[in-house]
Structures are given as structure tokens and as C-alpha cells.
Motif scaffolding. Structure first.
Motif, PDB file in Angstrom:
ATOM      1  N   LEU A 168       0.889  -1.162   0.083  1.00 51.98           N
ATOM      2  CA  LEU A 168      -0.053   0.141  -0.141  1.00 51.98           C
ATOM      3  C   LEU A 168       0.845   1.355   0.188  1.00 51.98           C
ATOM      4  N   VAL A 169       0.581   2.050  -0.858  1.00 53.44           N
ATOM      5  CA  VAL A 169       1.558   3.228  -1.094  1.00 53.44           C
ATOM      6  C   VAL A 169       0.713   4.483  -1.272  1.00 53.44           C
ATOM      7  N   TRP A 170       1.278   5.696  -1.021  1.00 55.33           N
ATOM      8  CA  TRP A 170       0.494   7.105  -1.102  1.00 55.33           C
ATOM      9  C   TRP A 170       0.246   6.931  -2.745  1.00 55.33           C
ATOM     10  N   PRO A 171      -0.819   7.422  -2.800  1.00 53.50           N
ATOM     11  CA  PRO A 171      -1.447   7.670  -4.231  1.00 53.50           C
ATOM     12  C   PRO A 171      -0.912   9.020  -5.042  1.00 53.50           C
ATOM     13  N   GLY A 172      -1.313   8.964  -6.615  1.00 44.92           N
ATOM     14  CA  GLY A 172      -0.991   9.772  -7.369  1.00 44.92           C
ATOM     15  C   GLY A 172       0.033   9.755  -8.327  1.00 44.92           C
ATOM     16  N   LYS A 208       4.389  16.928  -8.713  1.00 46.06           N
ATOM     17  CA  LYS A 208       5.583  17.674  -7.729  1.00 46.06           C
ATOM     18  C   LYS A 208       4.942  17.117  -6.175  1.00 46.06           C
ATOM     19  N   THR A 209       3.653  17.349  -6.141  1.00 41.45           N
ATOM     20  CA  THR A 209       3.149  16.935  -4.759  1.00 41.45           C
ATOM     21  C   THR A 209       3.157  15.583  -4.444  1.00 41.45           C
ATOM     22  N   THR A 210       2.999  14.729  -5.494  1.00 45.16           N
ATOM     23  CA  THR A 210       3.047  13.207  -5.490  1.00 45.16           C
ATOM     24  C   THR A 210       4.299  13.003  -5.091  1.00 45.16           C
ATOM     25  N   LYS A 211       5.376  13.469  -5.634  1.00 38.19           N
ATOM     26  CA  LYS A 211       6.800  13.462  -5.541  1.00 38.19           C
ATOM     27  C   LYS A 211       7.151  13.598  -4.063  1.00 38.19           C
ATOM     28  N   SER A 212       6.574  14.863  -3.672  1.00 36.08           N
ATOM     29  CA  SER A 212       7.069  15.311  -2.305  1.00 36.08           C
ATOM     30  C   SER A 212       6.473  14.447  -1.400  1.00 36.08           C
ATOM     31  N   MET A 213       5.113  13.690  -1.362  1.00 36.05           N
ATOM     32  CA  MET A 213       4.463  12.783  -0.470  1.00 36.05           C
ATOM     33  C   MET A 213       5.159  11.616  -0.609  1.00 36.05           C
ATOM     34  N   ARG A 214       5.504  11.111  -1.656  1.00 44.83           N
ATOM     35  CA  ARG A 214       6.231   9.781  -1.625  1.00 44.83           C
ATOM     36  C   ARG A 214       7.612  10.106  -1.138  1.00 44.83           C
ATOM     37  N   LEU A 246      -6.481   6.250   6.943  1.00 43.15           N
ATOM     38  CA  LEU A 246      -5.077   6.361   6.263  1.00 43.15           C
ATOM     39  C   LEU A 246      -4.971   5.172   5.048  1.00 43.15           C
ATOM     40  N   LEU A 247      -5.266   3.896   5.672  1.00 40.35           N
ATOM     41  CA  LEU A 247      -5.081   2.827   4.630  1.00 40.35           C
ATOM     42  C   LEU A 247      -6.015   3.187   3.441  1.00 40.35           C
ATOM     43  N   ASP A 248      -7.219   3.692   3.717  1.00 39.96           N
ATOM     44  CA  ASP A 248      -8.070   3.805   2.342  1.00 39.96           C
ATOM     45  C   ASP A 248      -7.609   4.948   1.636  1.00 39.96           C
ATOM     46  N   THR A 249      -6.614   5.694   1.942  1.00 43.06           N
ATOM     47  CA  THR A 249      -6.160   6.868   0.945  1.00 43.06           C
ATOM     48  C   THR A 249      -5.033   6.319  -0.061  1.00 43.06           C
ATOM     49  N   CYS A 250      -4.357   5.125   0.573  1.00 44.14           N
ATOM     50  CA  CYS A 250      -3.417   4.278  -0.174  1.00 44.14           C
ATOM     51  C   CYS A 250      -3.872   3.609  -1.331  1.00 44.14           C
ATOM     52  N   HIS A 262      -0.089  -1.395  -4.846  1.00 44.60           N
ATOM     53  CA  HIS A 262       0.959  -1.621  -5.769  1.00 44.60           C
ATOM     54  C   HIS A 262       1.075  -3.234  -5.950  1.00 44.60           C
ATOM     55  N   HIS A 263       0.988  -3.634  -7.214  1.00 47.12           N
ATOM     56  CA  HIS A 263       1.317  -5.233  -7.168  1.00 47.12           C
ATOM     57  C   HIS A 263       2.530  -5.438  -7.925  1.00 47.12           C
ATOM     58  N   PHE A 264       3.282  -6.622  -7.794  1.00 45.63           N
ATOM     59  CA  PHE A 264       4.495  -6.943  -8.375  1.00 45.63           C
ATOM     60  C   PHE A 264       4.781  -6.666  -9.783  1.00 45.63           C
ATOM     61  N   ASP A 265       3.490  -6.800 -10.500  1.00 44.32           N
ATOM     62  CA  ASP A 265       3.684  -6.551 -12.107  1.00 44.32           C
ATOM     63  C   ASP A 265       3.598  -4.808 -12.223  1.00 44.32           C
ATOM     64  N   ASP A 266       3.696  -4.085 -11.314  1.00 47.63           N
ATOM     65  CA  ASP A 266       3.433  -2.663 -11.357  1.00 47.63           C
ATOM     66  C   ASP A 266       2.459  -1.769 -11.625  1.00 47.63           C
ATOM     67  N   THR A 267       1.251  -2.728 -11.644  1.00 44.22           N
ATOM     68  CA  THR A 267      -0.025  -2.272 -11.884  1.00 44.22           C
ATOM     69  C   THR A 267      -0.681  -1.583 -10.660  1.00 44.22           C
ATOM     70  N   ALA A 268      -1.331  -0.624 -10.855  1.00 45.73           N
ATOM     71  CA  ALA A 268      -1.956  -0.033  -9.301  1.00 45.73           C
ATOM     72  C   ALA A 268      -3.456  -0.034  -9.400  1.00 45.73           C
ATOM     73  N   GLU A 269      -4.119  -0.275  -8.206  1.00 45.06           N
ATOM     74  CA  GLU A 269      -5.421  -0.372  -8.362  1.00 45.06           C
ATOM     75  C   GLU A 269      -5.687   0.774  -7.120  1.00 45.06           C
ATOM     76  N   THR A 270      -6.525   1.535  -7.361  1.00 39.65           N
ATOM     77  CA  THR A 270      -6.939   2.671  -6.423  1.00 39.65           C
ATOM     78  C   THR A 270      -7.997   1.833  -5.254  1.00 39.65           C
ATOM     79  N   THR A 271      -7.569   1.958  -3.999  1.00 42.28           N
ATOM     80  CA  THR A 271      -8.099   1.323  -2.973  1.00 42.28           C
ATOM     81  C   THR A 271      -8.975   2.194  -2.219  1.00 42.28           C
TER      82      THR A 271
END
Length: 132
Positions: free
Chosen positions: A51-55, A60-66, A116-120, A123-132
């Protein structure tokens, strides 16, 4: 009238753990290990999504958050581990009843953690992301 606050807190904890294990397809690990693996820094491994921060990574904001994701991931991991060990396990392995105040405090901690978890994003091994 019988108040079973301990049971309510235990059920909430187990429901949150079960929800995320099912959502991420991770019934292969105990709860504490699951949270440590799911919220730790680094890339997902096969069968172990993160589970990772979205965006958009180019934003730039996402980069900062990550950029602070690693400390956040450590904090979330510690929060999940702490809640599992001091709340879920204690309410599961003892019969000591909680006061209404104690139960509400523990439920509030789980509620905040769930938000907090619902915000993330998952990210799966195959690099596809699904919004949770």
C-alpha cells in the motif's frame, strides 16, 4: 445489561485485518507480519502487494508525498503492529473487560488507521496499481 466492549474492539480489529488481507489476497501471513510486509518501504514482491501513497509520480506534490513515504510507511507499520499486539491480541487472549472509554479510544485508533489505509493505492508486483 452486559457490555462486551472487549469483544467489540476485537471484532473491529479482526474485521480490519481480514478486510485488507482479502482485498490484497494475503491470507498467507499472520496479522503482524502482514502489516509489516504490506506497509514497509520498497517495491512489492510477487504475491506481496504494498500500500503506497497515491498519485501521478510525475506530479511534484506526489513526489513530495512519496519522498516522505518511507518514514510514513514505517510509522504506519509501527501503528499497525502496535495496534495488533496491544489491542487485538490483548482483547483476543484475555477476558478482562474494557471500560466504555477504553473501548472508544481503541476503536478511534482503528478508525484513524483505516482512514489512512483507504487513502493508499495497492501496488502489485507487476507494477499495476489499483485505487483502494
Amino acid at each position: 445489561m452486559s457490555h462486551q466492549y472487549r469483544v467489540a474492539v476485537r471484532e473491529a480489529a479482526e474485521a480490519l485485518n481480514g478486510h485488507w488481507k482479502t482485498r490484497l489476497g494475503r491470507h498467507d501471513a499472520d496479522d503482524t507480519v502482514f502489516w509489516q510486509q504490506t506497509l514497509s518501504a520498497g517495491e512489492p514482491q510477487e504475491g506481496k502487494p504494498k500500500l503506497v501513497w497515491p498519485g501521478d509520480p510525475a506530479n511534484k506534490t506526489t513526489k513530495s508525498m512519496r519522498g516522505w513515504l518511507e518514514p510514513l510507511a514505517k510509522a504506519l507499520t509501527n501503528l499497525a503492529t502496535g495496534l495488533n499486539l496491544t489491542v487485538r491480541n490483548v482483547t483476543t487472549h484475555t477476558r478482562d473487560e474494557l471500560s466504555e472509554q477504553e473501548a472508544m479510544e481503541r476503536l478511534a485508533a482503528y478508525s484513524y488507521f483505516a482512514r489512512l489505509l483507504d487513502t493508499c493505492d495497492a501496488h502489485h508486483f507487476d507494477d499495476t496499481a489499483e485505487t483502494t
